[in-house]
Design an enzyme around this catalytic site. Structure first.
Site, short mmCIF file in Angstrom:
data_model
loop_
_atom_site.label_atom_id
_atom_site.label_comp_id
_atom_site.label_asym_id
_atom_site.label_seq_id
_atom_site.Cartn_x
_atom_site.Cartn_y
_atom_site.Cartn_z
CE1 TYR B 108 23.62 70.46 -56.50
CE2 TYR B 108 22.01 68.71 -56.20
CZ TYR B 108 23.31 69.18 -56.12
OH TYR B 108 24.31 68.36 -55.65
CD GLU B 202 14.28 43.03 -40.43
OE1 GLU B 202 13.82 42.22 -39.62
OE2 GLU B 202 15.45 43.45 -40.39
CG ASP B 254 16.14 39.06 -38.83
OD1 ASP B 254 15.51 38.16 -39.38
OD2 ASP B 254 17.13 39.61 -39.34
#
Lengths: 383, 383
Positions: B108, B202, B254
């Protein structure tokens, strides 16, 4: 000014004793049924849209009075009856052993094939999550009050001193780092606060930049971010700072319907989980910006605006919509506010949005040195 | 054992001086071109797949030697030439004023209509992000080394003492809370460590539970979570603990291809951003679990396994795939490891996955009291 805590508001740190008792009560009531030769039945407040009402006095969504019955002796109810007992027992067991599992831990802990059958106690986590919510409304306890841990995301800095496990945690001593607000944040007493207000910032990077400038020190405030849509612990911490220390809450987001929705979650909670509002919502939270009006007032250049997409438009319309079931406004706090209606309609007419960072077109410190102090000292917020 | 820092490894805290110099050098070189009446040209290492190589010695993906030229005097190059100058100047300006903007702030700040035309300096943030990456590879500096802030997500606890803005931050004193790792984490010296290894988790909720049990104190380790896919600051902190304090890194996810991919990011970085590896990757990081083999070894009940979906299968195949452009394995560290090949193939045969929380079927403390200590003391990890 240094806040001295009003002793009448001093909150005793909650223990899990009452959760243990309330969970046990479920089974005592069922045993009573059996002893009195009545069919065992549980009464559970309905979590439906039609039983979600806007409590004008408390200025938040809550559950109405309607309840459903879950009966052991009815073929249609026996499975969820069994699941409720199984899960309630597991939560109680965890509490007794001072374990703080997640909802997923509880699911796996209670999942098994029922002896002598091929039937699973739960078919999937969605099923167990629904039962868990039933237990929350049945006991009137949120998961955190039962010691059940959820994902957390929020961070906080400023002159506030917390306590956990015998440690005093001074959130003005983290440098460019911050305090990571844990799920069970009610286990953390707020010992001392030296701030005039809380600035809740949607975006983590903006939070870090304001922290880097020590905005909180220069402006006597606390800074909190939920890193996007707020997690439960961040909402609870915001609510506690407001309730226990009477700090005004100001929320800063992008100028778009998603940002306004984030504000709405801090202010009033979410519709589908209205039973949480009584602990997580903060009805006096004010929206500081960015508003659509800001875009003109602060002369954000036209090429710094972003064209709204379909999901922005859809969400903006939802913010002013009526609920199909209840016939009431879905977001009464937007609907009943002249200023909010004006802002949302302005968005729907212009169909542009802007990011907070668009302010950097006026210099990297415009946000921290001009916009925020100006807005706050001029009381230019929306309620 | 208490680690005493090897003085030869002691790392001076980086200042932004070298970034300032390197950015300035871009313009000095261009000015040299002009003075010598040569057309101004920038040389920028190519960030293409074909210029991404697996550096076997350093055991990570890096950029090759090939460079592209960006010329002021060529119609096809002049726009990106202008954009590179504009952005490099803005970064330099921020550094001089001790501002730490985000990439969006820089976008910006530099976005405007070029005077006398209707041409915008950038058409959108994607365009500016690409130029930003060009500046990173051209200077050999990552955004953080140029003081540019990114979103952060990670948290850390354990016996480690940090320093920021004159504050000593002892990460063993946060109770159930944690230290929120900021984007510019290289600005934070690690003063002292009393731990034998780092356990990278995790899932945030698992991190909170292990912290609640003070797993780090009982097992003499540090706990870190990236809350899902790791952000840059968490990866950098893991790498620094390994590099500066020689702590072994173990990763817990996992048992599914997404979890293994998360491990892969800590270990070797991502393919599309291979130029970051030299600061963010940690090639000696080991995968602790869960593995497919664990599912049998720890007798995870069949109904606790989840059927793999299409995107799991797709990702698993990718982990062993060859790159179409280079003809080399896309993930050499998976491809060249007998153990990893076995695990991934086992997944592709059985087509099931499991969450860490599935361990709770054996009791809420099975993970912390049995699985993790057993895995670590038996050195049951995959390299």
């Amino acid at each position: 000014m240094k806040k001295s805590r009003d002793p009448s508001k001093a909150r005793q740190l909650e223990t899990f004793d009452s959760a243990e008792k309330k969970l046990k009560q479920i089974f005592v009531d069922l045993a009573d049924n059996v002893v009195n030769e009545k069919p065992p039945v549980m009464r559970i407040p309905l979590r439906t849209a039609s039983n979600t009402i806007f409590d004008e006095k408390r200025d938040m969504l809550t559950l109405g009075e309607r309840e459903g019955e879950r009966k052991f002796n009815e073929i249609g109810g026996v499975r969820s009856f069994m699941q409720t007992c199984l899960l309630a027992r597991a939560i109680h067991e965890a509490l007794v052993h001072d374990d703080h599992p997640t909802i997923r831990d509880l699911y796996y802990y209670t999942l098994h094939t029922i002896e002598g059958t091929e039937v699973e106690t739960f078919n999937n986590q969605d099923e167990s999550n629904t039962i868990f919510q039933d237990i929350e409304v049945m006991t009137g306890l949120l998961r955190e009050q039962m010691g059940v841990v959820a994902e957390s995301r929020g961070a906080m800095v400023g002159q506030v001193v917390l306590e956990s496990k015998g440690n005093k945690i001074d959130c003005s001593k983290f440098g460019i780092g911050a305090f990571n607000i844990p799920s069970l944040c009610d286990q953390i007493p707020i010992l001392d606060v030296d701030a005039d207000y809380v600035l809740v910032v949607e975006k983590d990077a903006i939070f870090q930049r304001l922290n880097d400038y020590e905005f909180w020190r220069k402006n006597k405030c606390l800074l909190i971010t939920g890193k996007g849509q707020a997690d439960r612990a961040t909402r609870r911490m915001v609510r506690r700072l407001n309730e226990e220390w009477e700090l005004p809450i100001y929320v800063l987001t992008d100028a778009d319907p998603f940002g306004w929705y984030i504000y709405s979650t801090y202010r009033a909670g979410s519709i589908s989980l209205s039973y949480e509002s009584f602990r997580l919502a903060c009805p006096s939270a004010k929206f500081l910006g960015m508003t659509m009006t800001d875009l003109e007032k602060y002369e954000i250049p036209k090429d710094h605006l972003i064209k709204a997409n379909d999901s922005d438009i859809k969400r903006a319309k939802e913010l002013l919509a009526m609920d199909e079931v209840t016939g009431q406004p879905r977001y009464p706090w937007f609907h009943s506010s002249k200023q909010w209606r004006k802002e949302i309609k302005l968005f729907l007419t212009r169909r542009v949005k802007a990011e907070i960072e668009a302010k950097s077109s006026k210099g990297f410190r415009f946000l921290s040195d001009v916009y925020l102090p100006e807005k706050i000292s001029n009381k230019e917020w929306i309620k």
